[in-house]
Design a protein around this motif. Structure first.
Motif, PDB file in Angstrom:
ATOM      1  N   GLY A   2       0.805  -1.223   0.000  1.00 35.75           N
ATOM      2  CA  GLY A   2       0.000   0.000   0.000  1.00 35.75           C
ATOM      3  C   GLY A   2       0.827   1.256   0.000  1.00 35.75           C
ATOM      4  N   THR A   3       2.017   1.223  -0.596  1.00 34.57           N
ATOM      5  CA  THR A   3       2.908   2.384  -0.600  1.00 34.57           C
ATOM      6  C   THR A   3       2.424   3.436  -1.601  1.00 34.57           C
ATOM      7  OG1 THR A   3       4.318   1.301  -2.233  1.00 34.57           O
ATOM      8  CG2 THR A   3       4.909   1.030   0.084  1.00 34.57           C
ATOM      9  N   PRO A   4       2.707   4.712  -1.343  1.00 40.79           N
ATOM     10  CA  PRO A   4       2.178   5.783  -2.193  1.00 40.79           C
ATOM     11  C   PRO A   4       3.013   6.053  -3.438  1.00 40.79           C
ATOM     12  CG  PRO A   4       3.424   6.737  -0.392  1.00 40.79           C
ATOM     13  CD  PRO A   4       3.412   5.245  -0.160  1.00 40.79           C
ATOM     14  N   LEU A   5       2.389   6.740  -4.380  1.00 41.97           N
ATOM     15  CA  LEU A   5       3.099   7.306  -5.529  1.00 41.97           C
ATOM     16  C   LEU A   5       3.312   8.790  -5.264  1.00 41.97           C
ATOM     17  CD1 LEU A   5       1.407   5.887  -8.759  1.00 41.97           C
ATOM     18  CD2 LEU A   5       3.478   5.113  -7.639  1.00 41.97           C
ATOM     19  N   ILE A   6       4.488   9.275  -5.593  1.00 40.65           N
ATOM     20  CA  ILE A   6       4.823  10.690  -5.443  1.00 40.65           C
ATOM     21  C   ILE A   6       5.303  11.205  -6.800  1.00 40.65           C
ATOM     22  CG2 ILE A   6       6.309  12.380  -4.302  1.00 40.65           C
ATOM     23  CD1 ILE A   6       4.369  11.068  -2.401  1.00 40.65           C
ATOM     24  N   ALA A  22       7.116   8.290  -8.520  1.00 38.24           N
ATOM     25  CA  ALA A  22       7.958   7.345  -7.805  1.00 38.24           C
ATOM     26  C   ALA A  22       7.095   6.565  -6.830  1.00 38.24           C
ATOM     27  CB  ALA A  22       9.064   8.081  -7.049  1.00 38.24           C
ATOM     28  N   LYS A  23       7.174   5.244  -6.889  1.00 33.30           N
ATOM     29  CA  LYS A  23       6.471   4.426  -5.898  1.00 33.30           C
ATOM     30  C   LYS A  23       7.436   4.177  -4.753  1.00 33.30           C
ATOM     31  CE  LYS A  23       3.378   0.489  -5.277  1.00 33.30           C
ATOM     32  NZ  LYS A  23       2.407   1.320  -4.533  1.00 33.30           N
ATOM     33  N   LEU A  24       7.099   4.712  -3.596  1.00 30.12           N
ATOM     34  CA  LEU A  24       8.028   4.771  -2.471  1.00 30.12           C
ATOM     35  C   LEU A  24       7.981   3.493  -1.651  1.00 30.12           C
ATOM     36  CD1 LEU A  24       7.533   8.472  -1.307  1.00 30.12           C
ATOM     37  CD2 LEU A  24       8.964   7.543  -3.131  1.00 30.12           C
ATOM     38  N   GLU A  25       8.675   2.478  -2.140  1.00 29.74           N
ATOM     39  CA  GLU A  25       8.695   1.193  -1.454  1.00 29.74           C
ATOM     40  C   GLU A  25       9.482   1.243  -0.149  1.00 29.74           C
ATOM     41  OE1 GLU A  25       7.094  -1.967  -2.193  1.00 29.74           O
ATOM     42  OE2 GLU A  25       5.922  -0.332  -3.068  1.00 29.74           O
ATOM     43  N   ALA A  78      -3.667   3.591  -8.555  1.00 28.55           N
ATOM     44  CA  ALA A  78      -3.190   4.933  -8.200  1.00 28.55           C
ATOM     45  C   ALA A  78      -3.109   5.859  -9.404  1.00 28.55           C
ATOM     46  CB  ALA A  78      -1.827   4.843  -7.521  1.00 28.55           C
ATOM     47  N   THR A  79      -2.835   5.314 -10.582  1.00 24.69           N
ATOM     48  CA  THR A  79      -2.757   6.139 -11.793  1.00 24.69           C
ATOM     49  C   THR A  79      -4.068   6.150 -12.567  1.00 24.69           C
ATOM     50  OG1 THR A  79      -1.923   4.282 -13.121  1.00 24.69           O
ATOM     51  CG2 THR A  79      -0.280   5.708 -12.050  1.00 24.69           C
ATOM     52  N   GLY A  80      -5.083   5.518 -12.030  1.00 27.63           N
ATOM     53  CA  GLY A  80      -6.360   5.457 -12.736  1.00 27.63           C
ATOM     54  C   GLY A  80      -6.235   4.755 -14.082  1.00 27.63           C
ATOM     55  N   GLY A  81      -5.305   3.807 -14.158  1.00 26.08           N
ATOM     56  CA  GLY A  81      -5.105   3.075 -15.407  1.00 26.08           C
ATOM     57  C   GLY A  81      -4.387   3.876 -16.475  1.00 26.08           C
TER      58      GLY A  81
END
Length: 459
Positions: free
Chosen positions: A23-27, A40-43, A176-179
């Motif tokens: 469940g990490t966010p995208l920035i 960036a997906k902040l793993e 997160a990107t809506g596809g």
């Protein structure tokens, strides 16, 4: 810009730390790529600090379900650090003992973190061929068999590794990107992350999403010669004495649409720049992924939506990539100050271990160098002469033995100096008996100098 009010999105308490994996966010990298949409997906926001938390938890749960790992058992793995940290975290939370084999060049921060979790650590030389019984993977496999209740996680061959990314990482990015994602960029360590995530995104997009493998220049994944590189947790190294090399079983080459190879210098400087321009403190492999993602975005145009997976935190590399001292001594930063040793970089004649004294003596006499580096590179190696690890510097006096004898290899490796240092800085840390040193640029052999020549630089 006002700070967002987070009170409305507070989450209820978790039953276990392990419930927070994923469940990490995208920035958006707005300052690094203002004219493009790069995320960036902040793993590193996983509780154990890296993307490997996902695979670690998935592998343990799978082993529990199958009965391969039983209560009171021991989790064993060969790792460069991050998978070990994820497994140590799971072991602590679920009541297992943990035992890890790591290369002796693993960042000290990772070793200290493993010990903090209560893990037991065995260090083994990093420069060993795959067939050597003390190679990281072979050593861990042996320990798992010899340990009562031992279970080898086997991140390189365990299908739970890529499967968890297919089930979680890929869907998270798509949602997160809506596809809208057009490009996924990720590095390749075991291959589990890019394989599982890429498979999902290929399928859900009908093949529209391009999967880009970001790889160190010399890594064998992207077509390099397999010689050493400075980026931990990414790439594929081939020891020059390895007889038969194999890629990890969990890695699927057909998932990757293209490779972008990134030089160590660019990876490290990109990681350092992300801290200063985006506030993201990340590791070297994250710098590799981010550098590749910025290139992809520049090529793909304004409609592209690029997502880079940033595997781990820079907190694990404060003594390496984020240390000014380390990057200068390794020659990854040598153009930001006056008076560095960058101007002394030159081609070098070397000999591999096993060369005869007669051959070495002839090579040294014709080279004009003050000493001859003996490097870890087999005679059939694909490595360039400067790519092997420097094991010793031999003078003519050292080569006085029988011509058909093998060159002597000093028991203590020589101290190298970096192209990012000044002569005064280098001299300050050399011992009083030092006469000849080797120069390093971008982590590779780039010259052989006398201490007298260094003193002349100081004036």
């Amino acid at each position: 810009m006002t700070a967002p009010d987070r009170r409305a999105v507070a989450t209820p308490p978790a039953d276990s730390l392990l419930a927070l994996v994923g469940g990490t966010p995208l920035i958006r990298l707005a300052r690094s790529a203002p004219a493009a949409e790069v995320h960036a997906k902040l793993e590193y926001l996983n509780p154990g600090g890296s993307v490997k938390d996902r695979a670690a938890l998935a592998m343990v749960l799978d082993a529990e379900e199958s009965g391969a790992l039983r209560p009171g058992g021991t989790i064993v793995e060969g790792t460069s650090g991050n998978t070990g940290l994820g497994l140590a975290q799971v072991a602590a939370a679920r009541g297992y003992r943990s035992l890890f084999v790591l290369p002796d060049k693993t960042a000290v921060e990772k070793l200290d973190a493993l010990k903090a979790y209560g893990a037991e650590i065995v260090l083994t030389p990093s420069a060993l061929p795959r067939e050597d019984p003390d190679h990281v993977i072979a050593y861990a496999t042996r320990l798992a068999k010899e340990t009562d209740g031992g279970w080898l996680a086997d991140q390189y061959g365990n299908p739970a590794n890529p499967d968890v990314h297919r089930r979680t990482t890929g869907p998270e990015i798509w949602e997160a990107t809506g596809g809208r994602i057009t490009h996924l960029v990720a590095t390749i360590g075991t291959g589990g992350t890019i394989t599982g995530t890429g498979q999902y995104l290929h399928e859900v997009s009908g093949g529209r999403v391009q999967v880009v493998g970001a790889d160190p220049v010399t890594s064998a994944y992207g077509g390099g010669d397999g010689s050493p590189f400075a980026i931990e947790a990414a790439g594929h190294y081939i020891h020059p004495e390895t007889a038969t090399d194999v890629f990890p079983d969990v890695y699927r080459r057909d998932v990757i649409d293209r490779f972008l190879t990134i030089a160590d210098r660019e990876s490290i400087l990109t990681a350092r720049a992300l801290a200063r321009t985006e506030g993201l403190l990340v590791g070297g492999s994250s710098g590799t992924a981010a550098a590749a993602a910025l290139r992809v975005a520049a090529e793909a145009g304004p409609d592209a939506v690029v997502v880079a997976i940033l595997p781990d935190s820079g907190r694990a590399y404060l003594s390496k990539y984020h240390s000014d001292t380390w990057v200068r001594r390794q020659g990854f930063l040598d153009d930001d100050r006056e008076g560095t040793l960058a101007g002394l970089v030159s081609d070098v004649v070397t000999v591999p271990v096993g060369t005869s004294v007669g051959e070495a003596r002839s090579a040294l006499e014709s080279s004009g160098q003050p000493a001859l580096p003996v490097v870890l590179a087999g005679r059939s190696s694909r490595f360039s002469p400067a790519a092997g690890e420097v094991l010793g510097l031999l003078s003519i006096a050292d080569l006085a033995g029988p011509a058909d004898a093998a060159v002597p290899v000093p028991s203590t490796p020589p101290v190298g100096i970096g192209s990012g240092e000044t002569a005064a800085e280098a001299l300050e840390r050399l011992g009083p008996d030092a006469e000849v040193v080797h120069l390093v640029r971008d982590g590779r052999l780039a010259g052989v100098l006398t201490v007298g020549a260094l003193r002349a630089q100081v004036g």
